[in-house]
Design an enzyme around this catalytic site. Sequence first.
Site, PDB file in Angstrom:
ATOM      1  N   ASP A 150       0.887  -1.208   0.161  1.00  0.00           N
ATOM      2  CA  ASP A 150      -0.039  -0.208  -0.173  1.00  0.00           C
ATOM      3  C   ASP A 150       0.904   1.183   0.067  1.00  0.00           C
ATOM      4  O   ASP A 150       0.216   2.432  -0.226  1.00  0.00           O
ATOM      5  CB  ASP A 150      -1.009  -0.068   1.222  1.00  0.00           C
ATOM      6  CG  ASP A 150      -0.291  -0.022   2.514  1.00  0.00           C
ATOM      7  OD1 ASP A 150       0.897  -0.643   2.541  1.00  0.00           O
ATOM      8  OD2 ASP A 150      -0.788   0.127   3.485  1.00  0.00           O
ATOM      9  N   GLU A 237      11.015  -3.297  12.725  1.00  0.00           N
ATOM     10  CA  GLU A 237      12.185  -2.779  11.920  1.00  0.00           C
ATOM     11  C   GLU A 237      13.342  -2.704  12.955  1.00  0.00           C
ATOM     12  O   GLU A 237      14.294  -3.395  12.397  1.00  0.00           O
ATOM     13  CB  GLU A 237      12.156  -1.156  11.507  1.00  0.00           C
ATOM     14  CG  GLU A 237      10.864  -1.171  10.503  1.00  0.00           C
ATOM     15  CD  GLU A 237       9.436  -1.055  11.162  1.00  0.00           C
ATOM     16  OE1 GLU A 237       9.218  -1.368  12.173  1.00  0.00           O
ATOM     17  OE2 GLU A 237       8.469  -0.727  10.578  1.00  0.00           O
TER      18      GLU A 237
HETATM   19  N1  UDP Z   1      -0.528  -7.524   5.622  1.00  0.00           N
HETATM   20  C1  UDP Z   1      -0.769  -8.901   5.549  1.00  0.00           C
HETATM   21  N2  UDP Z   1      -1.861  -9.702   6.443  1.00  0.00           N
HETATM   22  C2  UDP Z   1      -2.591  -8.738   7.267  1.00  0.00           C
HETATM   23  C3  UDP Z   1      -2.334  -7.431   7.225  1.00  0.00           C
HETATM   24  C4  UDP Z   1      -1.358  -6.793   6.398  1.00  0.00           C
HETATM   25  O1  UDP Z   1      -0.239  -9.914   4.918  1.00  0.00           O
HETATM   26  O2  UDP Z   1      -3.305  -9.253   8.228  1.00  0.00           O
HETATM   27  C5  UDP Z   1       0.219  -7.018   4.677  1.00  0.00           C
HETATM   28  C6  UDP Z   1      -0.232  -6.023   4.173  1.00  0.00           C
HETATM   29  O3  UDP Z   1      -0.851  -6.220   2.807  1.00  0.00           O
HETATM   30  C7  UDP Z   1       1.051  -4.999   3.785  1.00  0.00           C
HETATM   31  C8  UDP Z   1       1.923  -5.435   5.027  1.00  0.00           C
HETATM   32  O4  UDP Z   1       1.422  -6.729   5.358  1.00  0.00           O
HETATM   33  O5  UDP Z   1       1.845  -5.295   2.680  1.00  0.00           O
HETATM   34  C9  UDP Z   1       1.815  -4.466   5.796  1.00  0.00           C
HETATM   35  O6  UDP Z   1       0.571  -3.994   6.520  1.00  0.00           O
HETATM   36  P1  UDP Z   1      -0.176  -2.660   6.514  1.00  0.00           P
HETATM   37  O7  UDP Z   1       0.123  -1.982   5.201  1.00  0.00           O
HETATM   38  O8  UDP Z   1      -1.692  -3.115   7.061  1.00  0.00           O
HETATM   39  O9  UDP Z   1       0.558  -2.207   7.951  1.00  0.00           O
HETATM   40  P2  UDP Z   1       0.856  -0.701   8.192  1.00  0.00           P
HETATM   41  O10 UDP Z   1       0.470   0.225   6.948  1.00  0.00           O
HETATM   42  O11 UDP Z   1       0.086  -0.432   9.285  1.00  0.00           O
HETATM   43  O12 UDP Z   1       2.324  -0.759   8.503  1.00  0.00           O
HETATM   44 MN    MN Z   2       0.601   0.119   4.943  1.00  0.00          MN
END
Ligand code: UDP
Ligand code: MN
Length: 291
Positions: A150, A237
């Site tokens: 995203d 991280e």
């Molecule tokens: N993701 C996943 N399973 C989940 C939630 C997230 O594989 O249940 C993936 C999501 O598609 C993204 C990454 O893990 O590529 C990080 O998730 P997210 O973007 O929701 O996290 P944030 O933006 O809060 O760091």
């Molecule tokens: Mn994200």
Amino acid sequence: MCQRDCQHWDPEAPVIYAVTPTYARPVQKAELTRLSQTLMHVSNLHWIVIEDAVKKSSLVENLLARTNLNHTHLFVQTPVPYRRKGSVNYSITNNCDFFITNIIMISMFFNLFSFFFQPRGVEQRNAALRWLRKNKTMNDKGVVYFADDDNSYSLQVFDEMRYTKEVSVWPVGLVGGLMVEKPILNLTTGKVVGWNSAWRPDRPFPIDMAGFAISLQHILKKSKAYFAYNVSGGFQESHILQQLTVRENLEPKADNCTQVLVWHTRTEGPRLTEENKLIARGIHSDVGLEV
Ligand code: UDP
Ligand code: MN
């Protein structure tokens, strides 16, 4: 190694392994389409896509087949205790079940804590690390980048990371409650001496997943380094970087960390109120369509 789309392949240049965890939700195809079309502009790129699912979905399979990208398609489901509440059924269907999606959204609303602090992508990124360690050797030149589905990526960020020796870093926009989270440099030595972060500045590496890359050789050398669940929210991280490096050794990129080339954007979940009304009547707007 015969690569697809050979005009973008220079056998002498390091390969960028972009590691993307992804999960089924209404915006998934839009996210992956946008990211894939960014990655299509990057030479020597190998996309490792790991579905958070019990099996590969045809949505992701077809999307990967349509791109001209070198890719590896993996899947591993997040274990139950760490799964986001309501996400149990995410993986099952190709056409999203909007009723389930609605329940998930409501449940996410009522589980804000888990939403913000449940680690995401742990299992999937580890699967990619295992795949790299199994399939690559010290003779392979490359760099590993954790590219969530995203975020928004400038093409330049890939140029910056390509010649990473061990671990490189750069600023990330729109994260940690700031316009930008970035390393602070001593311009005389060119070394990272600190960070500008405001949220939990006590983190050993207060930096977002999108703000660093690791050379493939270093990933192979530090063969025990993995992400983990027993880590406080927002510390993934730091957890992986502590296993890989020390601050003094970081390689600052993006013009001494003065350029923002990646943004931690988050896509708003669509309001499917009308769809849910249809579903209540046993109808879908997307019958026979992959959205
Ligand atoms: N993701 C996943 N399973 C989940 C939630 C997230 O594989 O249940 C993936 C999501 O598609 C993204 C990454 O893990 O590529 C990080 O998730 P997210 O973007 O929701 O996290 P944030 O933006 O809060 O760091
Ligand atoms: Mn994200």
